[in-house]
Design a protein around this motif. Structure first.
Motif, PDB file in Angstrom:
ATOM      1  N   LEU A   1      -6.579   4.138   9.681  1.00 46.39           N
ATOM      2  CA  LEU A   1      -6.995   4.949   8.533  1.00 46.39           C
ATOM      3  C   LEU A   1      -5.814   5.172   7.585  1.00 46.39           C
ATOM      4  CD1 LEU A   1      -9.436   6.522   7.428  1.00 46.39           C
ATOM      5  CD2 LEU A   1      -8.614   8.511   8.694  1.00 46.39           C
ATOM      6  N   PHE A   2      -4.642   5.478   8.171  1.00 45.75           N
ATOM      7  CA  PHE A   2      -3.444   5.666   7.350  1.00 45.75           C
ATOM      8  C   PHE A   2      -3.130   4.383   6.575  1.00 45.75           C
ATOM      9  CE2 PHE A   2       1.108   4.670   7.068  1.00 45.75           C
ATOM     10  CZ  PHE A   2       1.439   5.534   6.033  1.00 45.75           C
ATOM     11  N   LEU A   3      -3.159   3.251   7.270  1.00 46.81           N
ATOM     12  CA  LEU A   3      -2.843   1.971   6.615  1.00 46.81           C
ATOM     13  C   LEU A   3      -3.807   1.701   5.459  1.00 46.81           C
ATOM     14  CD1 LEU A   3      -1.824  -0.744   9.209  1.00 46.81           C
ATOM     15  CD2 LEU A   3      -0.503   0.222   7.314  1.00 46.81           C
ATOM     16  N   PHE A   4      -5.071   1.956   5.717  1.00 42.59           N
ATOM     17  CA  PHE A   4      -6.111   1.740   4.708  1.00 42.59           C
ATOM     18  C   PHE A   4      -5.820   2.601   3.466  1.00 42.59           C
ATOM     19  CE2 PHE A   4     -10.303   2.664   2.877  1.00 42.59           C
ATOM     20  CZ  PHE A   4     -10.738   1.367   2.650  1.00 42.59           C
ATOM     21  N   VAL A   5      -5.536   3.887   3.691  1.00 44.84           N
ATOM     22  CA  VAL A   5      -5.251   4.795   2.571  1.00 44.84           C
ATOM     23  C   VAL A   5      -3.973   4.357   1.866  1.00 44.84           C
ATOM     24  CG1 VAL A   5      -4.673   7.187   1.938  1.00 44.84           C
ATOM     25  CG2 VAL A   5      -6.419   6.741   3.666  1.00 44.84           C
ATOM     26  N   TYR A   6      -2.952   3.975   2.658  1.00 45.33           N
ATOM     27  CA  TYR A   6      -1.664   3.593   2.076  1.00 45.33           C
ATOM     28  C   TYR A   6      -1.799   2.345   1.195  1.00 45.33           C
ATOM     29  CZ  TYR A   6       3.171   2.335   1.480  1.00 45.33           C
ATOM     30  OH  TYR A   6       4.378   2.000   0.914  1.00 45.33           O
ATOM     31  N   VAL A   7      -2.508   1.342   1.715  1.00 48.67           N
ATOM     32  CA  VAL A   7      -2.689   0.101   0.940  1.00 48.67           C
ATOM     33  C   VAL A   7      -3.466   0.403  -0.351  1.00 48.67           C
ATOM     34  CG1 VAL A   7      -3.840  -2.161   0.936  1.00 48.67           C
ATOM     35  CG2 VAL A   7      -2.478  -1.453   2.909  1.00 48.67           C
ATOM     36  N   GLY A   8      -4.502   1.227  -0.231  1.00 44.93           N
ATOM     37  CA  GLY A   8      -5.292   1.607  -1.403  1.00 44.93           C
ATOM     38  C   GLY A   8      -4.436   2.316  -2.447  1.00 44.93           C
ATOM     39  N   LEU A   9      -3.609   3.267  -1.991  1.00 46.43           N
ATOM     40  CA  LEU A   9      -2.747   4.004  -2.923  1.00 46.43           C
ATOM     41  C   LEU A   9      -1.708   3.080  -3.549  1.00 46.43           C
ATOM     42  CD1 LEU A   9      -1.844   7.533  -1.481  1.00 46.43           C
ATOM     43  CD2 LEU A   9      -3.469   6.935  -3.260  1.00 46.43           C
ATOM     44  N   THR A  10      -1.206   2.128  -2.755  1.00 44.59           N
ATOM     45  CA  THR A  10      -0.194   1.196  -3.271  1.00 44.59           C
ATOM     46  C   THR A  10      -0.791   0.337  -4.383  1.00 44.59           C
ATOM     47  OG1 THR A  10       1.000   1.208  -1.192  1.00 44.59           O
ATOM     48  CG2 THR A  10       1.380  -0.685  -2.611  1.00 44.59           C
ATOM     49  N   PHE A  11      -2.007  -0.155  -4.174  1.00 41.32           N
ATOM     50  CA  PHE A  11      -2.673  -0.933  -5.235  1.00 41.32           C
ATOM     51  C   PHE A  11      -2.911  -0.068  -6.466  1.00 41.32           C
ATOM     52  CE2 PHE A  11      -3.786  -4.212  -2.076  1.00 41.32           C
ATOM     53  CZ  PHE A  11      -3.436  -5.334  -2.829  1.00 41.32           C
ATOM     54  N   ALA A  12      -3.396   1.145  -6.247  1.00 35.62           N
ATOM     55  CA  ALA A  12      -3.661   2.053  -7.368  1.00 35.62           C
ATOM     56  C   ALA A  12      -2.368   2.349  -8.134  1.00 35.62           C
ATOM     57  CB  ALA A  12      -4.276   3.354  -6.844  1.00 35.62           C
ATOM     58  N   THR A  13      -1.260   2.474  -7.383  1.00 35.49           N
ATOM     59  CA  THR A  13       0.037   2.754  -8.010  1.00 35.49           C
ATOM     60  C   THR A  13       0.414   1.662  -9.011  1.00 35.49           C
ATOM     61  OG1 THR A  13       0.804   4.025  -6.147  1.00 35.49           O
ATOM     62  CG2 THR A  13       2.506   3.049  -7.523  1.00 35.49           C
ATOM     63  N   GLY A  14       0.165   0.397  -8.612  1.00 36.17           N
ATOM     64  CA  GLY A  14       0.470  -0.726  -9.499  1.00 36.17           C
ATOM     65  C   GLY A  14      -0.262  -0.598 -10.836  1.00 36.17           C
ATOM     66  N   LEU A  15      -1.449   0.001 -10.805  1.00 32.65           N
ATOM     67  CA  LEU A  15      -2.245   0.163 -12.024  1.00 32.65           C
ATOM     68  C   LEU A  15      -1.849   1.419 -12.809  1.00 32.65           C
ATOM     69  CD1 LEU A  15      -5.751  -0.668 -10.478  1.00 32.65           C
ATOM     70  CD2 LEU A  15      -4.215  -2.227 -11.704  1.00 32.65           C
ATOM     71  N   ILE A  16      -1.483   2.466 -12.062  1.00 32.56           N
ATOM     72  CA  ILE A  16      -1.213   3.760 -12.706  1.00 32.56           C
ATOM     73  C   ILE A  16       0.226   3.877 -13.219  1.00 32.56           C
ATOM     74  CG2 ILE A  16      -1.108   6.258 -12.293  1.00 32.56           C
ATOM     75  CD1 ILE A  16      -3.222   5.769 -10.067  1.00 32.56           C
ATOM     76  N   ALA A  17       1.181   3.275 -12.497  1.00 39.06           N
ATOM     77  CA  ALA A  17       2.605   3.469 -12.829  1.00 39.06           C
ATOM     78  C   ALA A  17       2.941   3.158 -14.288  1.00 39.06           C
ATOM     79  CB  ALA A  17       3.484   2.657 -11.878  1.00 39.06           C
ATOM     80  N   PRO A  18       2.368   2.098 -14.902  1.00 39.65           N
ATOM     81  CA  PRO A  18       2.709   1.820 -16.304  1.00 39.65           C
ATOM     82  C   PRO A  18       2.420   2.994 -17.239  1.00 39.65           C
ATOM     83  CG  PRO A  18       1.620  -0.070 -15.347  1.00 39.65           C
ATOM     84  CD  PRO A  18       1.530   1.034 -14.336  1.00 39.65           C
ATOM     85  N   ILE A  19       1.412   3.803 -16.907  1.00 38.22           N
ATOM     86  CA  ILE A  19       1.115   4.981 -17.740  1.00 38.22           C
ATOM     87  C   ILE A  19       2.310   5.934 -17.718  1.00 38.22           C
ATOM     88  CG2 ILE A  19      -0.454   6.961 -18.037  1.00 38.22           C
ATOM     89  CD1 ILE A  19      -2.564   5.281 -16.481  1.00 38.22           C
ATOM     90  N   PHE A  20       3.022   5.942 -16.582  1.00 38.92           N
ATOM     91  CA  PHE A  20       4.190   6.817 -16.444  1.00 38.92           C
ATOM     92  C   PHE A  20       5.502   6.085 -16.746  1.00 38.92           C
ATOM     93  CE2 PHE A  20       0.792   8.596 -13.900  1.00 38.92           C
ATOM     94  CZ  PHE A  20       0.838   9.943 -14.245  1.00 38.92           C
ATOM     95  N   GLY A  21       5.370   4.888 -17.329  1.00 44.55           N
ATOM     96  CA  GLY A  21       6.586   4.208 -17.794  1.00 44.55           C
ATOM     97  C   GLY A  21       7.311   3.340 -16.781  1.00 44.55           C
ATOM     98  N   ARG A  22       6.625   2.905 -15.715  1.00 42.80           N
ATOM     99  CA  ARG A  22       7.267   1.993 -14.761  1.00 42.80           C
ATOM    100  C   ARG A  22       6.353   0.797 -14.515  1.00 42.80           C
ATOM    101  NH1 ARG A  22      10.670   5.657 -11.398  1.00 42.80           N
ATOM    102  NH2 ARG A  22      11.615   6.894 -13.039  1.00 42.80           N
ATOM    103  N   VAL A  23       6.952  -0.377 -14.463  1.00 40.56           N
ATOM    104  CA  VAL A  23       6.188  -1.587 -14.152  1.00 40.56           C
ATOM    105  C   VAL A  23       6.749  -2.202 -12.872  1.00 40.56           C
ATOM    106  CG1 VAL A  23       5.577  -2.075 -16.565  1.00 40.56           C
ATOM    107  CG2 VAL A  23       7.707  -2.997 -15.629  1.00 40.56           C
ATOM    108  N   SER A  24       5.917  -3.010 -12.193  1.00 36.65           N
ATOM    109  CA  SER A  24       6.381  -3.593 -10.933  1.00 36.65           C
ATOM    110  C   SER A  24       6.930  -4.991 -11.170  1.00 36.65           C
ATOM    111  CB  SER A  24       5.237  -3.640  -9.917  1.00 36.65           C
ATOM    112  OG  SER A  24       4.180  -4.419 -10.436  1.00 36.65           O
ATOM    113  N   LEU A  25       7.936  -5.349 -10.391  1.00 38.23           N
ATOM    114  CA  LEU A  25       8.484  -6.706 -10.440  1.00 38.23           C
ATOM    115  C   LEU A  25       7.697  -7.570  -9.456  1.00 38.23           C
ATOM    116  CD1 LEU A  25      12.295  -5.855 -10.553  1.00 38.23           C
ATOM    117  CD2 LEU A  25      10.814  -6.550 -12.444  1.00 38.23           C
ATOM    118  N   PRO A  26       7.623  -8.888  -9.724  1.00 34.37           N
ATOM    119  CA  PRO A  26       6.737  -9.739  -8.912  1.00 34.37           C
ATOM    120  C   PRO A  26       7.182  -9.878  -7.450  1.00 34.37           C
ATOM    121  CG  PRO A  26       8.046 -11.038 -10.441  1.00 34.37           C
ATOM    122  CD  PRO A  26       8.291  -9.614 -10.795  1.00 34.37           C
ATOM    123  N   CYS A  27       6.180  -9.823  -6.577  1.00 34.36           N
ATOM    124  CA  CYS A  27       6.446  -9.867  -5.135  1.00 34.36           C
ATOM    125  C   CYS A  27       6.508 -11.292  -4.610  1.00 34.36           C
ATOM    126  CB  CYS A  27       5.357  -9.110  -4.390  1.00 34.36           C
ATOM    127  SG  CYS A  27       5.079  -7.496  -5.100  1.00 34.36           S
TER     128      CYS A  27
END
Ligand SMILES: [Zn+2]
Length: 289
Positions: A65-91
């Motif tokens: 359950l933790f992994l599921f929530v963590y992965v979901g939040l990590t994906f959401a972060t990639g979408l939300i972070a640019p609103i707060f001025g941060r972009v992700s570098l390619p993995c």
């Protein structure tokens, strides 16, 4: 009767200290996950709340359950972070993309976020290096977390505002062949270039008890005997101190003096970080204004 009461009291205080211990355990985990991944602590609390709500008792179900929530939040972060001025570098690297973060673990831990300006700088450096030396991948290491200025990406105290990024060195094998996308250390850090006895060593003989300057002597023999690919190193630093400065406002680059001398670099954007900070003869630290 008195004996019975005593037993009940003992049982109560036992279960109380048990719940205090459990609380401390949860706080420690939240703290650890937050320091390691920034959003991990929140994911843990959400998973904990859901498992209470659904009365999930099995350990592996709770972990899933933790992994599921963590992965979901990590994906959401990639979408939300640019609103707060941060972009992700390619993995992941590809033919079209010559910039890559050392390991997908950096991405899994949300350690690959920068301001858009630093993102453009990193892509432009990678493009320039591949143009000058075709078939060259530029490897980024720790960057910043996705949210909040002032939240450091440990152990780098200054990687707290999106303006800092570390790059791996470019290496060649013992025969002098360039090793594309390869680093001596599997995580890109801690495989130090050792100075010769006659080299400039500003921290020699110091014994600071509070210092981020670790030599990690015990693990040095574990790293392969690759050498610095000096041509690419010089070209990258030259580009960072010229176009990097004019186009992307590069403020400073940290490098140990023995490497600055060895590579013949004289530009004063390239500096020594001081003896209390981590060694900078295993990676290149770049920050913009
Ligand atoms: Zn750094």
């Amino acid at each position: 009767m008195a004996q019975e009461n005593g037993k009940v009291r003992n049982r109560n205080s036992g279960s109380q200290s048990h719940s205090v211990l459990r609380f401390i355990f949860h706080v420690a985990i939240v703290l650890f996950l937050t320091l390691l991944t920034q959003i991990g602590g929140i994911a843990y609390l959400i998973a904990l709340a859901i498992s209470r709500l659904w009365a999930v008792r099995r350990f592996w179900l709770r972990a899933a359950l933790f992994l599921f929530v963590y992965v979901g939040l990590t994906f959401a972060t990639g979408l939300i972070a640019p609103i707060f001025g941060r972009v992700s570098l390619p993995c992941l690297a590809s033919d079209a993309n010559k910039l890559v973060v050392r390991s997908p673990i950096y991405c899994a831990f949300n350690r690959n976020y920068v301001t858009p300006q630093v993102g453009e700088l990193a892509y432009a450096l990678a493009e320039e290096m591949d143009k000058e030396f075709p078939g060259t991948t530029t490897v980024a290491l720790d960057a910043n977390f996705p949210f909040l200025s002032g939240f450091p990406l440990l152990p780098h105290l200054t990687h707290a505002d999106g303006r800092k990024i570390d790059f791996a060195y470019y290496y060649k094998d013992a025969d002098g062949s360039f090793l594309d996308g390869v680093t001596r250390s599997p995580i890109g850090y801690f495989a130090f270039e050792q100075p010769a006895a006659s080299d400039e060593q500003r921290c020699k003989g110091r014994n600071d008890w509070l210092t981020g300057r670790w030599d990690l002597k015990a693990i040095q023999p574990l790293f392969p005997d690759y050498r610095l690919e000096e041509q690419r190193m010089v070209a990258a630093i030259h580009w960072l101190t010229t176009e990097g400065v004019t186009r992307f406002a590069v403020e400073k680059i940290f490098l140990e003096p023995h490497l600055t001398n060895k590579l013949g670099i004289t530009d004063d954007h390239v500096r020594f970080q001081g003896c209390r900070a981590a060694r900078h003869d295993d990676h290149l630290h770049v920050q913009v204004q």
